[in-house]
Design a protein around this motif. Structure first.
Motif, PDB file in Angstrom:
ATOM      1  N   GLN A 214       0.909  -1.085   0.155  1.00  0.00           N
ATOM      2  CA  GLN A 214      -0.091   0.161   0.195  1.00  0.00           C
ATOM      3  C   GLN A 214       0.778   1.117   0.203  1.00  0.00           C
ATOM      4  O   GLN A 214       0.362   2.445  -0.942  1.00  0.00           O
ATOM      5  CB  GLN A 214      -0.804  -0.335   1.290  1.00  0.00           C
ATOM      6  CG  GLN A 214      -2.127  -1.079   1.631  1.00  0.00           C
ATOM      7  CD  GLN A 214      -2.717  -0.565   2.369  1.00  0.00           C
ATOM      8  OE1 GLN A 214      -3.442   0.668   2.367  1.00  0.00           O
ATOM      9  NE2 GLN A 214      -3.025  -1.994   2.845  1.00  0.00           N
ATOM     10  N   GLU A 215       2.277   1.205   1.012  1.00  0.00           N
ATOM     11  CA  GLU A 215       2.556   2.228   0.318  1.00  0.00           C
ATOM     12  C   GLU A 215       4.148   2.710   0.132  1.00  0.00           C
ATOM     13  O   GLU A 215       4.867   2.903  -0.222  1.00  0.00           O
ATOM     14  CB  GLU A 215       3.355   2.280   1.911  1.00  0.00           C
ATOM     15  CG  GLU A 215       2.559   2.376   3.018  1.00  0.00           C
ATOM     16  CD  GLU A 215       1.338   4.307   3.354  1.00  0.00           C
ATOM     17  OE1 GLU A 215       2.638   5.025   2.827  1.00  0.00           O
ATOM     18  OE2 GLU A 215       0.425   4.366   3.246  1.00  0.00           O
ATOM     19  N   ALA A 216       3.859   0.857  -0.903  1.00  0.00           N
ATOM     20  CA  ALA A 216       5.768   1.230  -1.635  1.00  0.00           C
ATOM     21  C   ALA A 216       4.807   1.142  -3.174  1.00  0.00           C
ATOM     22  O   ALA A 216       5.853   1.687  -4.244  1.00  0.00           O
ATOM     23  CB  ALA A 216       6.061  -0.284  -1.479  1.00  0.00           C
ATOM     24  N   VAL A 217       4.416   0.771  -3.355  1.00  0.00           N
ATOM     25  CA  VAL A 217       3.434   0.614  -5.236  1.00  0.00           C
ATOM     26  C   VAL A 217       2.415   1.773  -5.195  1.00  0.00           C
ATOM     27  O   VAL A 217       2.036   2.068  -4.214  1.00  0.00           O
ATOM     28  CB  VAL A 217       2.682  -0.935  -5.034  1.00  0.00           C
ATOM     29  CG1 VAL A 217       2.506  -1.025  -6.608  1.00  0.00           C
ATOM     30  CG2 VAL A 217       3.435  -2.665  -5.224  1.00  0.00           C
ATOM     31  N   ILE A 218       3.100   2.086  -6.708  1.00  0.00           N
ATOM     32  CA  ILE A 218       2.349   3.241  -7.107  1.00  0.00           C
ATOM     33  C   ILE A 218       1.443   2.572  -8.398  1.00  0.00           C
ATOM     34  O   ILE A 218       2.013   2.426  -9.193  1.00  0.00           O
ATOM     35  CB  ILE A 218       3.203   4.525  -7.209  1.00  0.00           C
ATOM     36  CG1 ILE A 218       3.591   5.061  -6.203  1.00  0.00           C
ATOM     37  CG2 ILE A 218       2.412   5.450  -8.108  1.00  0.00           C
ATOM     38  CD1 ILE A 218       4.429   5.887  -6.882  1.00  0.00           C
ATOM     39  N   GLY A 229      -0.679   4.623  -1.096  1.00  0.00           N
ATOM     40  CA  GLY A 229      -0.614   4.534   0.578  1.00  0.00           C
ATOM     41  C   GLY A 229      -2.131   4.250   0.531  1.00  0.00           C
ATOM     42  O   GLY A 229      -3.307   4.654   0.261  1.00  0.00           O
ATOM     43  N   THR A 230      -2.470   4.186   2.222  1.00  0.00           N
ATOM     44  CA  THR A 230      -3.364   3.923   2.656  1.00  0.00           C
ATOM     45  C   THR A 230      -4.687   5.145   2.028  1.00  0.00           C
ATOM     46  O   THR A 230      -3.463   6.223   2.841  1.00  0.00           O
ATOM     47  CB  THR A 230      -3.174   3.936   4.066  1.00  0.00           C
ATOM     48  OG1 THR A 230      -1.986   2.705   4.270  1.00  0.00           O
ATOM     49  CG2 THR A 230      -4.405   3.458   4.873  1.00  0.00           C
ATOM     50  N   ASP A 231      -6.010   4.506   2.069  1.00  0.00           N
ATOM     51  CA  ASP A 231      -6.670   6.405   1.677  1.00  0.00           C
ATOM     52  C   ASP A 231      -6.260   7.080   1.210  1.00  0.00           C
ATOM     53  O   ASP A 231      -6.447   8.225   1.020  1.00  0.00           O
ATOM     54  CB  ASP A 231      -7.039   6.756   3.139  1.00  0.00           C
ATOM     55  CG  ASP A 231      -7.683   5.459   4.107  1.00  0.00           C
ATOM     56  OD1 ASP A 231      -8.516   4.693   3.203  1.00  0.00           O
ATOM     57  OD2 ASP A 231      -7.132   6.000   5.324  1.00  0.00           O
ATOM     58  N   ASP A 232      -5.222   6.858  -0.269  1.00  0.00           N
ATOM     59  CA  ASP A 232      -4.825   7.505  -0.974  1.00  0.00           C
ATOM     60  C   ASP A 232      -4.248   8.678   0.100  1.00  0.00           C
ATOM     61  O   ASP A 232      -3.775   9.785  -0.098  1.00  0.00           O
ATOM     62  CB  ASP A 232      -6.048   8.199  -1.945  1.00  0.00           C
ATOM     63  CG  ASP A 232      -5.646   6.739  -3.009  1.00  0.00           C
ATOM     64  OD1 ASP A 232      -5.192   6.006  -3.411  1.00  0.00           O
ATOM     65  OD2 ASP A 232      -6.791   7.003  -3.839  1.00  0.00           O
ATOM     66  N   THR A 233      -2.987   8.621   1.056  1.00  0.00           N
ATOM     67  CA  THR A 233      -3.382   9.505   1.756  1.00  0.00           C
ATOM     68  C   THR A 233      -1.746  10.336   0.331  1.00  0.00           C
ATOM     69  O   THR A 233      -0.943  11.831   1.436  1.00  0.00           O
ATOM     70  CB  THR A 233      -3.041   9.197   2.733  1.00  0.00           C
ATOM     71  OG1 THR A 233      -1.945   8.510   2.783  1.00  0.00           O
ATOM     72  CG2 THR A 233      -3.845   9.298   3.656  1.00  0.00           C
ATOM     73  N   LEU A 283      12.922  -0.699  -4.071  1.00  0.00           N
ATOM     74  CA  LEU A 283      12.132  -0.391  -4.533  1.00  0.00           C
ATOM     75  C   LEU A 283      10.970   0.080  -4.201  1.00  0.00           C
ATOM     76  O   LEU A 283       9.662   0.044  -4.797  1.00  0.00           O
ATOM     77  CB  LEU A 283      11.729  -2.193  -4.967  1.00  0.00           C
ATOM     78  CG  LEU A 283      12.615  -2.984  -6.189  1.00  0.00           C
ATOM     79  CD1 LEU A 283      12.428  -4.247  -6.073  1.00  0.00           C
ATOM     80  CD2 LEU A 283      13.038  -2.471  -7.374  1.00  0.00           C
ATOM     81  N   HIS A 284      11.345   0.852  -3.252  1.00  0.00           N
ATOM     82  CA  HIS A 284       9.714   1.064  -2.368  1.00  0.00           C
ATOM     83  C   HIS A 284       9.710   2.374  -3.404  1.00  0.00           C
ATOM     84  O   HIS A 284      10.193   3.495  -4.456  1.00  0.00           O
ATOM     85  CB  HIS A 284      10.912   2.108  -1.459  1.00  0.00           C
ATOM     86  CG  HIS A 284       9.560   2.923   0.050  1.00  0.00           C
ATOM     87  ND1 HIS A 284       8.356   2.056   0.042  1.00  0.00           N
ATOM     88  CD2 HIS A 284       8.722   3.890   0.190  1.00  0.00           C
ATOM     89  CE1 HIS A 284       7.919   2.557   1.347  1.00  0.00           C
ATOM     90  NE2 HIS A 284       8.162   3.634   1.043  1.00  0.00           N
ATOM     91  N   HIS A 285       8.054   2.762  -3.532  1.00  0.00           N
ATOM     92  CA  HIS A 285       7.618   3.834  -4.272  1.00  0.00           C
ATOM     93  C   HIS A 285       7.955   3.438  -5.638  1.00  0.00           C
ATOM     94  O   HIS A 285       7.980   4.136  -6.638  1.00  0.00           O
ATOM     95  CB  HIS A 285       8.074   5.274  -3.936  1.00  0.00           C
ATOM     96  CG  HIS A 285       7.891   5.933  -3.100  1.00  0.00           C
ATOM     97  ND1 HIS A 285       9.024   6.999  -2.197  1.00  0.00           N
ATOM     98  CD2 HIS A 285       7.068   5.194  -1.910  1.00  0.00           C
ATOM     99  CE1 HIS A 285       7.879   7.261  -1.090  1.00  0.00           C
ATOM    100  NE2 HIS A 285       7.455   6.691  -0.598  1.00  0.00           N
TER     101      HIS A 285
END
Length: 333
Positions: A214-218, A229-233, A283-285
């Motif tokens: 959720q926080e790593a994949v765009i 991110g969680t809830d598109d934050t 590979l974050h983001h």
């Protein structure tokens, strides 16, 4: 799906990500509405390159790095065929690098699936052209000194008209990317992050674990804001001072700055910037999806038109008559 399965024993290690890709491709092929005898899979050398044995279509298990060259000849001479190339990060980006970039720039009507496990699997675990800097393997016991290729950046830089990235374990996403790729006229490059559970297990775990992803994949979708991110934050914005892309926490004050993804933009600049967004080590983001999908003249079509024009102006040639003819030439020494 069963129509595209063969009677061959699938010879990959148990748990290999190639199984998931094979199942997705076999399940997707009927959607094309193309007869099996008009579909061809061409591969080079490597674990992924056994793919043609397992597809009940025509195919060729060719030689190391030359699959794009062989497929180019086939696609250019037989425009009625649906031609697919299956290759790996080692096969495509080391010995095959030259063939790959020229197929991409020419925009031949090929669909190239590049399985990237960031390791040499078939030859038992040496570092590959996509292995991260400092990677400890059998061939680099003190850590790799080579800066890795980013296949998506490379493809965009080579003027590919369709470039995408997906993950072996996300069947829904993988199938949707394949669907878009299949209908694109010209060269397609789809990088598939694929796990090698024997020699590089867990290389993409950050992108596969549901919570971490959720926080790593765009997820890129044409015409939609680049948020995640969680809830598109989280969102991707362009720094007004440097022009570079960066990840920010979305607030009412910066929401209007969030980038809207345009896969069809004429300039490849933003697509290239997105390809550089991920941290090369962690590979974050990491953006997945279609980075670029633009219309360009297709090489095969241009070549056919040129041949037709030549035939109209000069008549059809006869290669057999030429070879069997009596004309000779004398070359002065």
């Amino acid at each position: 799906m069963k129509d595209f399965k063969t009677d061959q024993e699938v010879r990959w290690c148990p748990g290999c990500g190639d199984y998931a890709v094979l199942a997705a491709v076999q399940g997707f092929m009927p959607e094309l509405g193309v007869a099996r005898e008009n579909i061809v899979f061409v591969s080079g050398i490597g674990c992924s390159s056994r793919f043609p044995y397992y597809m009940n279509t025509y195919g060729m298990h060719s030689i190391h790095g030359r699959a794009p060259a062989i497929a180019t000849g086939l696609a250019a001479s037989r425009p009625d065929l649906s031609v697919w190339v299956v290759t790996g990060d080692g096969d495509a980006l080391s010995i095959g690098g030259n063939h790959l970039i020229h197929a991409l720039r020419r925009n031949v009507n090929l669909k190239i699936l590049l399985f990237n496990n960031r390791i040499y699997g078939l030859t038992k675990g040496q570092y590959s052209p996509t292995s991260e800097l400092g990677k400890i393997t059998k061939s680099t016991p003190m850590g790799s000194l080579d800066a890795p290729f980013n296949p998506v950046s490379l493809a965009i830089g080579a003027e590919a008209s369709f470039v995408a990235r997906t993950v072996d374990s996300d069947r829904k996403h993988l199938t949707e990317v394949l669907r878009q790729a299949a209908h694109h006229p010209g060269t397609v490059l789809v990088e598939i992050y694929q796990n090698c559970n024997i020699f590089n297990d867990g290389a993409f775990e950050l992108l596969k674990d549901k919570q971490q992803a959720q926080e790593a994949v765009i997820r890129l979708e044409h015409g939609r804001p680049v948020r995640f991110g969680t809830d598109d934050t989280k969102g991707v914005v362009r720094d007004p001072a440097t022009g570079e892309l960066e990840v920010v926490t979305v607030t009412p004050g910066n929401e209007d700055r969030v980038l809207v993804h345009d896969a069809r933009a004429t300039s490849p600049a933003t697509a290239f910037a997105l390809s550089r967004l991920a941290d090369p080590d962690t590979l974050h983001h990491t953006p997945i999806g279609v980075y670029r999908s633009v219309d360009r003249p297709v090489y095969d079509t241009l070549m056919s038109e040129q041949l037709d024009t030549a035939a109209e102006q000069q008549g059809r040639g006869d290669l057999g008559a030429l070879l069997a003819g009596t004309d000779t030439w004398t070359v002065a020494g």
